[in-house]
Design a protein around this motif. Structure first.
Motif, PDB file in Angstrom:
ATOM      1  N   ARG A 255       0.475  -1.225  -0.005  1.00 39.29           N
ATOM      2  CA  ARG A 255       0.101  -0.036   0.175  1.00 39.29           C
ATOM      3  C   ARG A 255       0.691   1.269   0.304  1.00 39.29           C
ATOM      4  N   PHE A 256       1.692   1.058   0.786  1.00 40.65           N
ATOM      5  CA  PHE A 256       3.019   2.599   1.486  1.00 40.65           C
ATOM      6  C   PHE A 256       3.433   2.958  -0.591  1.00 40.65           C
TER       7      PHE A 256
ATOM      8  N   THR B 246      -7.183   0.040   3.236  1.00 44.52           N
ATOM      9  CA  THR B 246      -7.827   1.125   4.712  1.00 44.52           C
ATOM     10  C   THR B 246      -9.059   1.991   4.636  1.00 44.52           C
ATOM     11  N   ILE B 247      -9.234   1.646   6.263  1.00 39.09           N
ATOM     12  CA  ILE B 247     -10.550   3.340   5.764  1.00 39.09           C
ATOM     13  C   ILE B 247     -10.089   3.995   6.591  1.00 39.09           C
ATOM     14  N   SER B 248      -8.411   3.784   7.472  1.00 43.36           N
ATOM     15  CA  SER B 248      -8.474   5.426   8.357  1.00 43.36           C
ATOM     16  C   SER B 248      -8.280   6.223   7.480  1.00 43.36           C
ATOM     17  N   GLY B 249      -7.227   5.771   6.160  1.00 44.15           N
ATOM     18  CA  GLY B 249      -7.033   6.774   5.227  1.00 44.15           C
ATOM     19  C   GLY B 249      -7.799   7.092   4.407  1.00 44.15           C
TER      20      GLY B 249
ATOM     21  N   ALA C 184     -10.824   8.523   5.824  1.00 41.28           N
ATOM     22  CA  ALA C 184     -10.991   8.917   6.910  1.00 41.28           C
ATOM     23  C   ALA C 184     -10.696  10.571   6.577  1.00 41.28           C
ATOM     24  N   LEU C 185      -9.347  10.305   6.907  1.00 40.56           N
ATOM     25  CA  LEU C 185      -8.154  10.846   6.653  1.00 40.56           C
ATOM     26  C   LEU C 185      -8.298  12.158   5.529  1.00 40.56           C
TER      27      LEU C 185
ATOM     28  N   ALA D 206     -12.405  13.664   6.575  1.00 40.95           N
ATOM     29  CA  ALA D 206     -12.760  14.502   7.831  1.00 40.95           C
ATOM     30  C   ALA D 206     -11.336  15.460   8.658  1.00 40.95           C
ATOM     31  N   GLY D 207     -10.500  14.161   7.900  1.00 37.10           N
ATOM     32  CA  GLY D 207      -8.872  15.198   8.633  1.00 37.10           C
ATOM     33  C   GLY D 207      -8.426  16.601   7.544  1.00 37.10           C
TER      34      GLY D 207
ATOM     35  N   ALA E 253      -8.995   2.760  14.571  1.00 37.76           N
ATOM     36  CA  ALA E 253      -7.408   3.132  13.812  1.00 37.76           C
ATOM     37  C   ALA E 253      -7.393   4.760  13.542  1.00 37.76           C
ATOM     38  N   SER E 254      -8.557   5.320  13.273  1.00 38.24           N
ATOM     39  CA  SER E 254      -9.009   6.465  12.368  1.00 38.24           C
ATOM     40  C   SER E 254      -8.512   7.430  13.611  1.00 38.24           C
TER      41      SER E 254
ATOM     42  N   ALA F 230      -5.140   7.705  13.918  1.00 39.24           N
ATOM     43  CA  ALA F 230      -4.432   8.397  12.361  1.00 39.24           C
ATOM     44  C   ALA F 230      -5.018   9.781  12.966  1.00 39.24           C
TER      45      ALA F 230
ATOM     46  N   VAL G   9      -2.219  13.020  12.862  1.00 38.17           N
ATOM     47  CA  VAL G   9      -1.960  14.122  12.756  1.00 38.17           C
ATOM     48  C   VAL G   9      -1.780  15.509  12.925  1.00 38.17           C
TER      49      VAL G   9
ATOM     50  N   TYR H 245       2.788  13.116  11.480  1.00 38.23           N
ATOM     51  CA  TYR H 245       2.068  12.710  10.707  1.00 38.23           C
ATOM     52  C   TYR H 245       3.086  11.833  10.038  1.00 38.23           C
TER      53      TYR H 245
ATOM     54  N   VAL I  99       0.391   6.588  11.088  1.00 41.29           N
ATOM     55  CA  VAL I  99      -1.070   6.556  10.301  1.00 41.29           C
ATOM     56  C   VAL I  99      -0.142   5.520   9.115  1.00 41.29           C
ATOM     57  N   ILE I 100       0.413   5.326   8.104  1.00 44.54           N
ATOM     58  CA  ILE I 100       0.018   4.025   7.014  1.00 44.54           C
ATOM     59  C   ILE I 100       0.493   2.512   7.241  1.00 44.54           C
TER      60      ILE I 100
ATOM     61  N   ALA J 115      -1.769   3.231  11.487  1.00 44.38           N
ATOM     62  CA  ALA J 115      -3.408   2.738  11.497  1.00 44.38           C
ATOM     63  C   ALA J 115      -3.792   1.874  10.061  1.00 44.38           C
TER      64      ALA J 115
ATOM     65  N   LEU K 243     -11.674  10.199  13.883  1.00 41.89           N
ATOM     66  CA  LEU K 243     -11.053  11.297  13.487  1.00 41.89           C
ATOM     67  C   LEU K 243     -10.929  12.487  14.024  1.00 41.89           C
TER      68      LEU K 243
END
Lengths: 125, 115
Positions: A12-13, A73-76, A78-79, A82-83, B46-47, B50, B54, B59, B64-65, B68, B108
């Motif tokens: 993913r990275f 990913t779901i946190s990605g 969310a970023l 929302a983030g 995880a969110s 993350a 931030v 970050y 984060v990557i 999370a 988040l």
């Protein structure tokens, strides 16, 4: 499980880095890269859960929960929504729409690949 | 743009923490009931993580990557939603999708604004 997750996270990275090389903006990088990994990962998990995949529980854990889970990913997401504040901005509805579309397409990708490979196995047998 | 050393260190950190996140998710993910609560919890935590990273100005690729990203998952969410649909629980599938869309984003936001 650990190795599968590590491999999935590195993959993913790598995709994030690859999209970054294309020289697009930070938000576009996240949106494009997250869409690629999530839709491909959901489809791949559909294959892992299909009858065509190995019966071994270890292989399923490595490639399913490990690799596909670590790759997506779901946190990605969310970023992005929302983030970055996009979800709350004037154009926020566009980003929410894209994220909702990604959810729907992810479920469709899982179903499509899973049913294809289930049928392929049945026709061989 | 990352330097050569930062890239190698980043890949290693993402790999190790992504692996740790995946193992934690595997165990948390077994929690299930009316909805697949375990994966929803993993995605929300995880969110939150993350967002906290931030908000605190670090970050970090690793957090984060790696952590999370490894802890949260989209593919298992898609599989579980499909299972709910195929077993006739369409309302639950919609609820699961809405919950996985809003709760991680809300977590988040909380992290960014409060932590």
């Amino acid at each position: 499980m650990f190795l599968g997750g590590a491999l999935g996270s590195i993959a993913r990275f790598s995709i994030f880095l690859g999209v970054e090389q294309a020289g697009v903006t930070a938000v576009a990088i996240e949106l494009v890269a997250t869409s690629i990994v999530n839709l491909a990962g959901a489809g791949f998990l559909g294959f892992v859960h299909s009858k065509s995949f190995k019966e071994s529980e270890k292989a399923k854990a490595f490639w399913g929960s490990g690799f596909a889970g670590g790759f997506t990913t779901i946190s990605g997401l969310a970023l992005i929504t929302a983030g970055s504040g996009l979800g709350l901005s004037e154009l926020g509805y566009l980003y929410w729409l894209m994220v909702i579309l990604q959810f729907a397409l992810g479920i469709l990708a899982y179903w499509f690949i899973n049913s294809r490979f289930d049928r392929a196995k049945e026709s061989v047998n | 743009m990352l330097t050569g050393f930062e890239l190698v260190a980043g890949v290693l950190a993402v790999g190790v923490l992504g692996g740790v996140g995946s193992v934690v998710r595997h165990f948390v993910g077994t929690w299930s009931g009316f909805l697949p609560w375990g994966i929803l919890a993993a995605n929300s935590i995880a969110s939150l993580l993350a967002g906290a990273s931030v908000a605190n100005g670090f970050y970090e690729i690793a957090l984060v990557i790696g952590l999370a990203g490894g802890l949260s998952t989209f593919s298992t969410f898609a599989a579980q939603s499909y299972e709910l649909i195929s077993s006739g629980h369409r309302a639950r599938a919609v609820l699961n999708s809405v919950a996985n869309l809003l709760i991680p984003a809300g977590s988040l936001l909380i992290a960014v604004n409060i932590l």
